[in-house]
Scaffold this active site. Sequence first.
Site, PDB file in Angstrom:
ATOM      1  N   GLY A  30      -0.324   8.318  -8.693  1.00 32.12           N
ATOM      2  CA  GLY A  30       0.577   7.385  -8.019  1.00 32.12           C
ATOM      3  C   GLY A  30       0.194   5.946  -8.282  1.00 32.12           C
ATOM      4  N   GLY A  31       0.575   5.064  -7.351  1.00 35.00           N
ATOM      5  CA  GLY A  31       0.367   3.640  -7.565  1.00 35.00           C
ATOM      6  C   GLY A  31      -1.080   3.260  -7.748  1.00 35.00           C
ATOM      7  NE  ARG A  70       2.760  10.966  -8.436  1.00 34.61           N
ATOM      8  CZ  ARG A  70       2.663  11.012  -7.114  1.00 34.61           C
ATOM      9  NH1 ARG A  70       3.168  10.034  -6.374  1.00 34.61           N
ATOM     10  NH2 ARG A  70       2.089  12.045  -6.526  1.00 34.61           N
ATOM     11  N   GLY A  72     -14.155   4.279   0.022  1.00 35.12           N
ATOM     12  CA  GLY A  72     -13.019   3.478  -0.416  1.00 35.12           C
ATOM     13  C   GLY A  72     -13.115   1.995  -0.157  1.00 35.12           C
ATOM     14  N   PRO A  99       4.727  16.907 -11.750  1.00 30.21           N
ATOM     15  CG  PRO A  99       5.507  19.017 -12.370  1.00 30.21           C
ATOM     16  CD  PRO A  99       5.429  18.088 -11.200  1.00 30.21           C
ATOM     17  CE  LYS A 136      -1.418   0.509  -3.229  1.00 32.71           C
ATOM     18  NZ  LYS A 136      -2.850   0.792  -3.449  1.00 32.71           N
ATOM     19  CG  ASN A 170      -2.543  -4.088  -5.252  1.00 34.03           C
ATOM     20  OD1 ASN A 170      -2.391  -4.883  -6.179  1.00 34.03           O
ATOM     21  ND2 ASN A 170      -3.728  -3.848  -4.708  1.00 34.03           N
ATOM     22  CB  THR A 179      -0.976  -0.041   1.199  1.00 33.00           C
ATOM     23  OG1 THR A 179      -1.911   1.028   1.073  1.00 33.00           O
ATOM     24  CG2 THR A 179      -0.259   0.048   2.536  1.00 33.00           C
ATOM     25  CG  ASP A 197      -4.902  -0.693  -5.592  1.00 33.18           C
ATOM     26  OD1 ASP A 197      -5.506  -1.234  -4.648  1.00 33.18           O
ATOM     27  OD2 ASP A 197      -3.761  -0.202  -5.473  1.00 33.18           O
TER      28      ASP A 197
END
Length: 273
Positions: A146-147, A173, A256, A171, A83, A104, A79, A120
């Site tokens: 992100g992951g 990523r 979530g 920027p 990731k 993950n 997590t 995910d």
Amino acid sequence: MLDVDTPVTAVPAISGTTRVYALLGDPIAQVRAPGLLNPVLARRGTDAVLVPVHVTAADLGPVVRGLRQMANLDGMLVTVPHKAAVLALADRVTDRARLTGSANALRREPDGTWTADTFDGDGFVRGLVGAGHDPRGGRVCLVGAGGAGSAIAVALLDAGVAALRLVDTDPGRLDALHGRLSPVYPGRVSASPHPLLADVDLAVNATPLGLRPGDPLPFPVGDLPAHAVVADIIMTPVETALLRAASARDLTVQPGLPMLAHQIEAYLEFFRL
């Protein structure tokens, strides 16, 4: 979705034969996977346990390499914030994990090598559809590259969204994810440093904002149209500040936890449990 709500009547004792799975993260107190997966393992009579492990970003490499030496450790879940970094620590990466740039879950193979995959995105989309919010044909603003965000981006595109707007304050990523996805899904992916929300059907927070009290909102809910669905991947707290703000505007919200609940069966299959 696998039933994760039935109470456990008996929990097998952990013994010398118990197979171990580790959940790596920083922070770790908020994770819900052990509370969902361990009761399922107990009900199935599976001699295995998932244990949370608090690992900082600086220690991820040494910890993963050390865990790989444990003969009774068969897998790892991953997590925030590991990731993306964990991909470099696997021997084999699935095509979808390579496309998302994140994983993950890592599985020990019979020959001792390790395979990385990501679940995910599938869990997120299945949770949406299960709640009656099929994203097919819709316009989506996804905040966080992100992951988890990258995995959700791929799953949403595979689910048939008409347009996906990626947003991230980093920027490099953002450009990296946009560069990976654009050739695979031509004409459907755009990138922006700021959320553009006025025309979207779904707005997703895939950042860690909301984990801690006092975190700013990831995007202003006041900019959303009245029909929009607001989804948050944060699982603890169940109702984040973002979801409270969206509910106050009478917007439909998606918390979530369904994203994780819909991944449990996929984990069991991936780990061959």
